[in-house]
Design an enzyme around this catalytic site. Structure first.
Site, PDB file in Angstrom:
ATOM      1  N   TYR A  87       6.726 -38.855  -6.540  1.00 30.06           N
ATOM      2  CA  TYR A  87       7.348 -39.674  -7.594  1.00 30.06           C
ATOM      3  C   TYR A  87       7.389 -38.933  -8.935  1.00 30.06           C
ATOM      4  CZ  TYR A  87       7.824 -43.342  -4.263  1.00 30.06           C
ATOM      5  OH  TYR A  87       8.219 -44.046  -3.150  1.00 30.06           O
TER       6      TYR A  87
ATOM      7  N   HIS B 156      13.304 -52.769  -6.346  1.00 30.08           N
ATOM      8  CA  HIS B 156      12.364 -51.839  -5.686  1.00 30.08           C
ATOM      9  C   HIS B 156      11.481 -51.126  -6.699  1.00 30.08           C
ATOM     10  CE1 HIS B 156      15.168 -51.572  -1.934  1.00 30.08           C
ATOM     11  NE2 HIS B 156      14.479 -52.692  -1.966  1.00 30.08           N
TER      12      HIS B 156
ATOM     13  N   CYS C 114      -6.730 -46.751 -15.354  1.00 26.60           N
ATOM     14  CA  CYS C 114      -5.931 -47.854 -15.897  1.00 26.60           C
ATOM     15  C   CYS C 114      -6.335 -48.101 -17.353  1.00 26.60           C
ATOM     16  CB  CYS C 114      -6.180 -49.131 -15.078  1.00 26.60           C
ATOM     17  SG  CYS C 114      -5.539 -50.628 -15.885  1.00 26.60           S
TER      18      CYS C 114
ATOM     19  N   ASN D 214      31.967 -47.551  -1.562  1.00 25.09           N
ATOM     20  CA  ASN D 214      31.010 -46.591  -1.008  1.00 25.09           C
ATOM     21  C   ASN D 214      31.737 -45.324  -0.559  1.00 25.09           C
ATOM     22  OD1 ASN D 214      28.108 -46.489  -0.531  1.00 25.09           O
ATOM     23  ND2 ASN D 214      28.633 -46.189   1.625  1.00 25.09           N
ATOM     24  N   LEU D 215      30.950 -44.237  -0.428  1.00 27.94           N
ATOM     25  CA  LEU D 215      31.598 -42.984  -0.002  1.00 27.94           C
ATOM     26  C   LEU D 215      32.147 -43.113   1.408  1.00 27.94           C
ATOM     27  CD1 LEU D 215      32.056 -40.116  -1.096  1.00 27.94           C
ATOM     28  CD2 LEU D 215      29.963 -39.397   0.063  1.00 27.94           C
ATOM     29  N   GLU D 216      31.422 -43.900   2.214  1.00 30.89           N
ATOM     30  CA  GLU D 216      31.887 -44.127   3.606  1.00 30.89           C
ATOM     31  C   GLU D 216      31.446 -45.528   4.015  1.00 30.89           C
ATOM     32  OE1 GLU D 216      29.649 -40.908   5.102  1.00 30.89           O
ATOM     33  OE2 GLU D 216      27.782 -42.012   4.884  1.00 30.89           O
TER      34      GLU D 216
HETATM   35  C1  BV8 Z   1      10.024 -56.414   2.802  1.00 30.02           C
HETATM   36  C2  BV8 Z   1      11.477 -47.614  -3.226  1.00 30.02           C
HETATM   37  C3  BV8 Z   1       8.679 -58.216   3.488  1.00 30.02           C
HETATM   38  C4  BV8 Z   1      10.855 -46.383  -2.733  1.00 30.02           C
HETATM   39  C5  BV8 Z   1      12.574 -48.516  -1.293  1.00 30.02           C
HETATM   40  C6  BV8 Z   1      14.560 -56.952   8.525  1.00 30.02           C
HETATM   41  C7  BV8 Z   1      15.102 -56.150   9.516  1.00 30.02           C
HETATM   42  C8  BV8 Z   1      14.645 -54.841   9.693  1.00 30.02           C
HETATM   43  C9  BV8 Z   1      13.639 -54.312   8.871  1.00 30.02           C
HETATM   44  C10 BV8 Z   1      13.106 -55.123   7.908  1.00 30.02           C
HETATM   45  C11 BV8 Z   1      13.558 -56.424   7.727  1.00 30.02           C
HETATM   46  N1  BV8 Z   1      12.854 -56.965   6.701  1.00 30.02           N
HETATM   47  C12 BV8 Z   1      11.949 -56.065   6.234  1.00 30.02           C
HETATM   48  C13 BV8 Z   1      12.093 -54.928   6.960  1.00 30.02           C
HETATM   49  C14 BV8 Z   1      11.302 -53.711   6.779  1.00 30.02           C
HETATM   50  C15 BV8 Z   1      11.873 -52.819   5.683  1.00 30.02           C
HETATM   51  C16 BV8 Z   1      13.222 -52.283   6.060  1.00 30.02           C
HETATM   52  O1  BV8 Z   1      14.252 -52.806   5.634  1.00 30.02           O
HETATM   53  N2  BV8 Z   1      13.203 -51.202   6.808  1.00 30.02           N
HETATM   54  C17 BV8 Z   1      14.457 -50.557   7.186  1.00 30.02           C
HETATM   55  C18 BV8 Z   1      14.303 -49.045   7.033  1.00 30.02           C
HETATM   56  C19 BV8 Z   1      14.807 -50.960   8.587  1.00 30.02           C
HETATM   57  N3  BV8 Z   1      11.958 -53.514   4.419  1.00 30.02           N
HETATM   58  C20 BV8 Z   1      10.866 -53.602   3.639  1.00 30.02           C
HETATM   59  O2  BV8 Z   1       9.776 -53.179   3.961  1.00 30.02           O
HETATM   60  C21 BV8 Z   1      11.031 -54.302   2.301  1.00 30.02           C
HETATM   61  N4  BV8 Z   1       9.974 -55.255   2.159  1.00 30.02           N
HETATM   62  O3  BV8 Z   1      10.959 -56.802   3.422  1.00 30.02           O
HETATM   63  O4  BV8 Z   1       8.855 -57.090   2.660  1.00 30.02           O
HETATM   64  C22 BV8 Z   1       7.518 -58.942   2.958  1.00 30.02           C
HETATM   65  C23 BV8 Z   1       7.563 -60.323   2.969  1.00 30.02           C
HETATM   66  C24 BV8 Z   1       6.479 -61.027   2.482  1.00 30.02           C
HETATM   67  C25 BV8 Z   1       5.379 -60.343   1.975  1.00 30.02           C
HETATM   68  C26 BV8 Z   1       5.359 -58.945   1.957  1.00 30.02           C
HETATM   69  C27 BV8 Z   1       6.440 -58.234   2.453  1.00 30.02           C
HETATM   70  C28 BV8 Z   1      10.860 -53.356   1.118  1.00 30.02           C
HETATM   71  C29 BV8 Z   1      11.943 -52.333   1.103  1.00 30.02           C
HETATM   72  C30 BV8 Z   1      11.843 -51.486  -0.173  1.00 30.02           C
HETATM   73  C31 BV8 Z   1      11.433 -50.089   0.178  1.00 30.02           C
HETATM   74  N5  BV8 Z   1      11.525 -49.240  -1.000  1.00 30.02           N
HETATM   75  N6  BV8 Z   1      12.645 -47.822  -2.413  1.00 30.02           N
HETATM   76  C32 BV8 Z   1      11.576 -45.183  -3.268  1.00 30.02           C
HETATM   77  O5  BV8 Z   1      12.661 -45.307  -3.852  1.00 30.02           O
HETATM   78  O6  BV8 Z   1      11.003 -44.107  -3.084  1.00 30.02           O
HETATM   79  S1  BV8 Z   1      13.919 -48.497  -0.261  1.00 30.02           S
HETATM   80  C33 BV8 Z   1      14.858 -47.110  -0.547  1.00 30.02           C
HETATM   81  O7  BV8 Z   1      15.991 -47.245   0.314  1.00 30.02           O
HETATM   82  C34 BV8 Z   1      15.455 -46.972  -1.926  1.00 30.02           C
HETATM   83  O8  BV8 Z   1      15.242 -48.074  -2.762  1.00 30.02           O
HETATM   84  C35 BV8 Z   1      16.935 -46.880  -1.623  1.00 30.02           C
HETATM   85  O9  BV8 Z   1      17.717 -47.280  -2.668  1.00 30.02           O
HETATM   86  C36 BV8 Z   1      16.965 -47.825  -0.502  1.00 30.02           C
HETATM   87  C37 BV8 Z   1      18.207 -48.008   0.258  1.00 30.02           C
HETATM   88  O10 BV8 Z   1      18.781 -46.770   0.466  1.00 30.02           O
HETATM   89  P1  BV8 Z   1      20.229 -46.546  -0.178  1.00 30.02           P
HETATM   90  O11 BV8 Z   1      20.145 -46.844  -1.634  1.00 30.02           O
HETATM   91  O12 BV8 Z   1      21.213 -47.302   0.618  1.00 30.02           O
HETATM   92  O13 BV8 Z   1      20.384 -45.004  -0.023  1.00 30.02           O
HETATM   93  P2  BV8 Z   1      20.922 -44.233   1.273  1.00 30.02           P
HETATM   94  O14 BV8 Z   1      20.644 -42.792   1.067  1.00 30.02           O
HETATM   95  O15 BV8 Z   1      20.430 -44.914   2.506  1.00 30.02           O
HETATM   96  O16 BV8 Z   1      22.507 -44.472   1.220  1.00 30.02           O
HETATM   97  C38 BV8 Z   1      23.258 -43.909   0.159  1.00 30.02           C
HETATM   98  C39 BV8 Z   1      24.672 -44.419   0.334  1.00 30.02           C
HETATM   99  O17 BV8 Z   1      25.459 -43.929  -0.760  1.00 30.02           O
HETATM  100  C40 BV8 Z   1      25.344 -43.912   1.616  1.00 30.02           C
HETATM  101  O18 BV8 Z   1      26.016 -44.985   2.239  1.00 30.02           O
HETATM  102  C41 BV8 Z   1      26.350 -42.855   1.113  1.00 30.02           C
HETATM  103  O19 BV8 Z   1      27.538 -42.863   1.878  1.00 30.02           O
HETATM  104  C42 BV8 Z   1      26.650 -43.369  -0.286  1.00 30.02           C
HETATM  105  N7  BV8 Z   1      27.014 -42.316  -1.237  1.00 30.02           N
HETATM  106  C43 BV8 Z   1      26.516 -41.041  -1.308  1.00 30.02           C
HETATM  107  N8  BV8 Z   1      27.121 -40.400  -2.330  1.00 30.02           N
HETATM  108  C44 BV8 Z   1      27.987 -41.269  -2.908  1.00 30.02           C
HETATM  109  C45 BV8 Z   1      27.924 -42.490  -2.211  1.00 30.02           C
HETATM  110  N9  BV8 Z   1      28.689 -43.551  -2.540  1.00 30.02           N
HETATM  111  C46 BV8 Z   1      29.539 -43.405  -3.592  1.00 30.02           C
HETATM  112  N10 BV8 Z   1      29.653 -42.267  -4.303  1.00 30.02           N
HETATM  113  C47 BV8 Z   1      28.901 -41.176  -3.992  1.00 30.02           C
HETATM  114  N11 BV8 Z   1      29.036 -40.046  -4.715  1.00 30.02           N
END
Ligand code: BV8
Length: 224
Positions: free
Chosen positions: A53, A105, A132, A197-199
């Site tokens: 981070y 997030h 802290c 989105n890009l795609e």
């Molecule tokens: C929770 C901080 C419950 C860290 C992040 C239901 C179904 C399945 C799984 C789950 C579910 N519910 C919960 C889960 C588990 C999990 C989850 O979703 N897992 C996934 C992987 C399956 N979710 C969680 O754990 C969440 N918590 O649900 O808690 C709970 C309930 C009660 C009590 C306690 C708990 C918490 C999720 C948060 C995790 N933290 N970020 C960090 O940043 O280091 S997530 C992380 O991924 C980032 O925040 C990031 O933003 C996020 C999503 O990724 P994207 O932003 O979409 O980025 P990505 O690279 O994937 O995509 C980029 C896109 O941009 C692409 O499409 C690309 O084409 C496009 N792009 C690229 N360039 C361009 C562009 N578009 C336009 N122009 C360009 N130039």
């Protein structure tokens, strides 16, 4: 039913020079998510997680918002109170473009004490032996929502979503929940849905309309 709710992801900051997660050579390629973006990973190796981070905090401080961030800030100014920006991103580029934003997030600029819940501005470099400033315990962590943790602002977001007329998703792959489910919530109450989105994302089929291209081009075009 008059709010525009905009969800942004890493793709909106890509053209500012910040890595996305799942694109080629992105953050997921450098580290396993379990090692750097979960409470377990932090407990196992706090030094590695702080370094992950610290690097992103300093990268974000070194780059500038792009035309997409600026266009959304303009839209918000033109429709005061009716444009809500929710970001999955932890950078501060929306704020630096002049927008107000809900960080579901967390934020790289934030530090949190796991012992007393105190929050303060994170220094450029955080380390496991930081103390802290409130309770003097060595329990500091980045104020980031890791996988398995409850995202921030969910009640506020739900309140806005109950009045959403147009839901716009920008620069996110639609992989991470609960954010990836917002489009379905919007459809449920009859809102229009647009993906910029890009795609096509994982959730592309849930959107009434999709425009593909680089955010710095298609977002200003849409706002204008
Ligand atoms: C929770 C901080 C419950 C860290 C992040 C239901 C179904 C399945 C799984 C789950 C579910 N519910 C919960 C889960 C588990 C999990 C989850 O979703 N897992 C996934 C992987 C399956 N979710 C969680 O754990 C969440 N918590 O649900 O808690 C709970 C309930 C009660 C009590 C306690 C708990 C918490 C999720 C948060 C995790 N933290 N970020 C960090 O940043 O280091 S997530 C992380 O991924 C980032 O925040 C990031 O933003 C996020 C999503 O990724 P994207 O932003 O979409 O980025 P990505 O690279 O994937 O995509 C980029 C896109 O941009 C692409 O499409 C690309 O084409 C496009 N792009 C690229 N360039 C361009 C562009 N578009 C336009 N122009 C360009 N130039």
């Amino acid at each position: 039913m008059n709010k525009i709710v905009i969800l942004t992801g890493a793709g909106i900051s890509a053209e500012s020079g910040l890595g996305t997660f799942r694109d080629e050579g992105g953050l997921c390629a450098e580290h396993r998510i379990e090692d750097v973006a979960t409470p377990e990973g932090f407990a196992k190796n706090p030094k590695l997680v702080h370094e992950f981070y610290n690097k992103r905090r300093n990268q974000a401080a070194d780059v500038m918002p792009n035309a997409a961030h600026a266009a959304l800030a303009r839209l918000q100014k033109n429709y005061p109170g009716d444009v809500v920006i929710v970001t999955q991103n932890v950078d501060d580029l929306h704020e630096r473009a002049g927008a107000s934003v809900l960080h579901m997030h967390g934020a790289l600029t934030g530090a949190l004490c796991a012992a007393c819940d105190h929050r303060w501005m994170a220094p450029p470099e955080m380390a496991p032996d930081d103390v802290c400033p409130n309770c003097l315990t060595q329990a500091t962590r980045p104020d980031i929502v890791w996988f398995g943790e409850m995202p921030y602002e969910m009640d506020t977001i739900a309140g806005h979503m109950s009045n959403v007329g147009l839901f716009v998703s920008i620069g996110t792959s639609g992989n991470v929940y609960p954010a990836a489910g917002f489009v379905q919530d919007a459809r449920m109450i009859g809102a229009k849905t647009l993906e910029l989105n890009l795609e096509p994302s994982e959730g592309a089929s849930f959107f009434d309309e999709a425009r593909t291209g680089r955010a710095s081009e298609i977002v200003p075009a849409w706002v204008e």
